[in-house]
Design an enzyme around this catalytic site. Structure first.
Site, PDB file in Angstrom:
ATOM      1  N   HIS A  88      -1.404  -2.499 -20.163  1.00 54.07           N
ATOM      2  CA  HIS A  88       0.222  -2.574 -20.672  1.00 54.07           C
ATOM      3  C   HIS A  88       0.709  -2.234 -19.179  1.00 54.07           C
ATOM      4  CE1 HIS A  88       3.504  -0.603 -23.683  1.00 54.07           C
ATOM      5  NE2 HIS A  88       3.163  -1.508 -24.170  1.00 54.07           N
ATOM      6  N   ASP A 144       3.768  -5.518  -0.704  1.00 52.18           N
ATOM      7  CA  ASP A 144       3.040  -5.623   1.152  1.00 52.18           C
ATOM      8  C   ASP A 144       2.429  -4.678   1.103  1.00 52.18           C
ATOM      9  OD1 ASP A 144       4.022  -7.888   2.148  1.00 52.18           O
ATOM     10  OD2 ASP A 144       5.825  -7.326   3.223  1.00 52.18           O
ATOM     11  N   LYS A 154       3.063  -1.470 -15.434  1.00 47.71           N
ATOM     12  CA  LYS A 154       4.584  -2.590 -15.600  1.00 47.71           C
ATOM     13  C   LYS A 154       4.711  -2.173 -14.293  1.00 47.71           C
ATOM     14  CE  LYS A 154       6.189  -1.866 -19.858  1.00 47.71           C
ATOM     15  NZ  LYS A 154       5.112  -0.631 -20.608  1.00 47.71           N
TER      16      LYS A 154
END
Length: 182
Positions: free
Chosen positions: A120, A127, A122
């Site tokens: 779940h 870089d 996000k």
């Protein structure tokens, strides 16, 4: 000066064609897009700009990814030689509109969970220096209609914590480690 930015959604619909064209061919003359959507500074365009700033790597850990504009930005980075790795949830990667197959077909490395419970997270790491995280699923509906937030920070301590989590999950979801028979 380190980046510290908060983006709030929903974002009004906007055209990001010029952003993508500039990123694909820096310095080349751009043509105006014929679509009726306005271009301009929106939460979506700012998120896309942050993603397109990647020069070496982009690590994505996303529950749901169905926004075509964000998928095009990720594909463009991959074509530019940026190493892109994506971890996603197995149940959501096959849903109608998911961009995961498109990204995988483009040659982007994708791994997914093999157990119950959702992957779940996000977040994105640009870089290994910039963290993009928040409640936003990378779906058109979330971007255009949901109350969502995204925090963008360049803070080595936070980036390291999320990079360590990404690496741990990346290895856990390595297909070589899957157990198909108990």
């Amino acid at each position: 000066r380190p980046v510290r930015e908060v983006l709030f959604f929903p974002s009004r619909p906007c055209c990001i064609e010029q952003l993508l064209a500039e990123a694909a061919e820096p310095g080349a003359p751009t043509r105006p897009c014929p679509c009726p959507l306005p271009s301009g500074d929106t939460a979506l365009s700012r998120l896309v700009r942050r993603l397109l700033s990647a020069r070496r790597s982009l690590d994505l850990c996303l529950f749901s990814f169905s926004c075509p504009q964000l998928a095009r930005a990720v594909q463009l980075l991959h074509r530019r030689g940026v190493r892109v790795r994506l971890v996603t949830d197995s149940q959501y990667m096959g849903l109608h509109g998911s961009q995961i197959g498109r990204l995988r077909h483009a040659g982007i490395q994708v791994r997914h969970d093999q157990h119950s419970g959702y992957m779940h997270h996000k977040f994105a790491i640009v870089d290994q220096r910039m963290l993009i995280t928040g409640s936003l699923n990378w779906t058109t509906q979330a971007i255009q209609t949901n109350r969502e937030n995204v925090l963008v920070v360049e803070d080595a301590e936070y980036v390291k914590a999320f990079q360590d989590e990404f690496e741990r999950i990346w290895e856990e979801y390595n297909p070589a480690n899957y157990s198909f028979f108990p």
